[in-house]
Scaffold this active site. Structure first.
Site, PDB file in Angstrom:
ATOM      1  CG  HIS A 123     -36.200 -33.364  -7.783  1.00 27.39           C
ATOM      2  ND1 HIS A 123     -36.485 -34.583  -8.350  1.00 27.39           N
ATOM      3  CD2 HIS A 123     -35.053 -32.944  -8.350  1.00 27.39           C
ATOM      4  CE1 HIS A 123     -35.546 -34.884  -9.229  1.00 27.39           C
ATOM      5  NE2 HIS A 123     -34.657 -33.905  -9.247  1.00 27.39           N
ATOM      6  CG  ASP A 200     -36.054 -34.782  -1.493  1.00 26.20           C
ATOM      7  OD1 ASP A 200     -34.868 -35.048  -1.245  1.00 26.20           O
ATOM      8  OD2 ASP A 200     -36.468 -34.516  -2.634  1.00 26.20           O
ATOM      9  CD  GLN A 203     -29.797 -30.554  -3.892  1.00 31.25           C
ATOM     10  OE1 GLN A 203     -28.714 -30.129  -3.494  1.00 31.25           O
ATOM     11  NE2 GLN A 203     -29.919 -31.149  -5.057  1.00 31.25           N
ATOM     12  CE  LYS A 226     -29.311 -35.178  -5.917  1.00 32.66           C
ATOM     13  NZ  LYS A 226     -29.211 -34.350  -7.110  1.00 32.66           N
ATOM     14  CB  CYS A 364     -35.886 -32.448 -11.865  1.00 32.05           C
ATOM     15  SG  CYS A 364     -34.998 -33.377 -13.086  1.00 32.05           S
TER      16      CYS A 364
END
Ligand code: PMP
Length: 407
Positions: A123, A200, A203, A226, A364
């Site tokens: 991202h 990261d 997700q 999220k 993104c």
């Protein structure tokens, strides 16, 4: 035992909304999830019953708010199995957490010619902060490529690491390709060369359980919104020895021990990284969201979302001209696609008129689009409250769009 989706849906007030007089089919969960009542109520309750600035107050409300904020930190610690709550820093989200590391770690540990390794599926929030570091410090950026299926070529990593490599920063799960990366292996390879790793988790945290100690990860970041929590709050996990070794990110209140005009000493962890009034309402609401997720069970959520994903891919594969972007067998609950030469925005707009919320564009992650030579994709992303019927509605909507454009 399967999830009682109807019961779960009742917890999310927005899901009963109609869009253009059609029932909302919300399939934009990778961008942000909807919020259960318990989270919404926690925010109201915080402002109604427990609102006072935290940490410095001797009065009752301030202490109550402080306890709630610190209990939220402990809850995050337990959710990701960090060794200590001192390793849990509240940030505005994934983006701010990565920027914090790029600034504090980057500025203090990197010199000209040093290397940061990221992947081709990052991202923008895990690309641009490293480019900003590059412009400050003269570091270079190396990129682990992925293959035509969107699978990371992890074998390249070993060859890319040099004595100049200072950090590997990669996503756990791709927000465009759905690929779940073999993070443990990546960490093992990097650690064999004494290189720390940032992951990261934007997700991954909403979809499967993450144990930072088991991963042996150095920094792990995610966003509250999220994972069914509020916007404006997120988490940076960092191993204590790293957080101790790197300087504060921002200066201000909370993060100091003593300030004089000549010299300032900094507060201990985690406060050293939390300058200013923290989002203590956000942290407690995030904590309520994590409790909600725990109550449903991440394993159950994961199983349900995988069923939805496989159902969606099977049904969508029957559509003429369907092209999936990302075909990794290790994938999380989203599908990126194109149909014939229909522009993603046109597809998204037609689906919108049918009450179906999907995301269109580059998500993104422009380098992913560049790799496939496309401008963007349509992305349907799933959460615990989605149903097979909603996927049927999506498939019917895509068919309708296809017929409009091709016949
Ligand atoms: N990384 C990934 C993989 C993401 O999907 C996102 C959000 N789309 C981010 C980082 C940025 O998250 P936020 O905007 O909440 O900071």
């Amino acid at each position: 035992m399967g999830l009682d989706i109807n019961k779960i849906r009742q917890d999310f007030p927005i899901l009963t909304k109609e869009i253009y007089k059609k029932p909302l089919v919300y399939l934009d969960n990778a961008a942000t999830t909807q919020k259960p009542l318990c989270v919404i109520e926690k925010i109201t309750e915080g402002y109604c019953n427990c609102n006072a600035n935290i940490h410095r107050g001797v009065h009752f409300l301030s202490q109550m708010a402080t306890e709630a904020h610190e209990a939220a930190r402990e809850n995050v610690r337990s959710f990701i199995n960090a060794a200590s709550a001192r390793e849990v820093i509240f940030t505005r989200g994934t983006t701010e957490a990565i920027n914090l590391v790029a600034s504090s770690f980057g500025d203090s540990q990197c010199s000209e010619g040093d290397e940061i390794i990221i992947s081709q599926m990052e991202h923008h929030s895990n690309i641009v902060p490293w480019q900003l570091l590059q412009s400050r410090k003269g570091t270079t950026l190396k990129v682990i490529p992925f293959d035509e299926n969107g699978i990371l070529k992890v074998e390249e990593l070993e060859k890319m690491i040099t004595p100049k490599t200072k950090l590997v920063s990669v996503t756990h799960a791709s927000n465009t390709l759905a690929t779940v990366n073999p993070i443990k292996e990546i960490i093992r390879i990097a650690h064999a060369h004494d290189v720390p790793v940032l992951v990261d988790g934007a997700q991954s945290i909403p979809h499967f359980s993450v144990d930072v100690q088991d991963l042996d990860v150095d920094f792990y970041v995610f966003s509250g919104h999220k994972v069914y929590g509020p916007t404006g709050i997120g988490v940076l996990y960092g191993k204590e020895r790293w957080l101790d070794a790197i300087p504060p990110y921002q200066g201000g209140g909370e993060m100091i021990k003593k300030v004089t005009f000549e010299k300032t000493t900094f507060n201990e962890l985690p406060f050293k990284f939390e300058a200013g009034t923290p989002d203590y309402i956000g942290s407690t609401a995030l904590s309520a969201a994590l409790d909600y997720v725990k109550g449903i069970g991440l394993e159950n959520i994961s199983k349900h979302e995988h069923e939805l994903l496989e159902y969606a891919r099977t049904r969508m594969a029957e559509i003429e001209g369907m092209r999936f972007i990302g075909n990794s067998p290790q994938r999380s609950g989203l599908v990126s696609f194109l149909v014939g030469d229909i522009h993603p925005y046109d597809m998204g707009s037609i689906l919108d008129k049918l009450g179906i919320a999907v995301r269109t564009g580059h998500h993104c992650a422009e380098p992913v689009m560049q790799a496939f030579g496309i401008e963007g994709t349509v992305r349907a992303s799933f959460a615990m409250y989605n149903t097979k019927e909603e996927i049927d509605t999506l498939v019917a909507g895509i068919e309708r769009a296809r017929k409009m454009f091709h016949h």
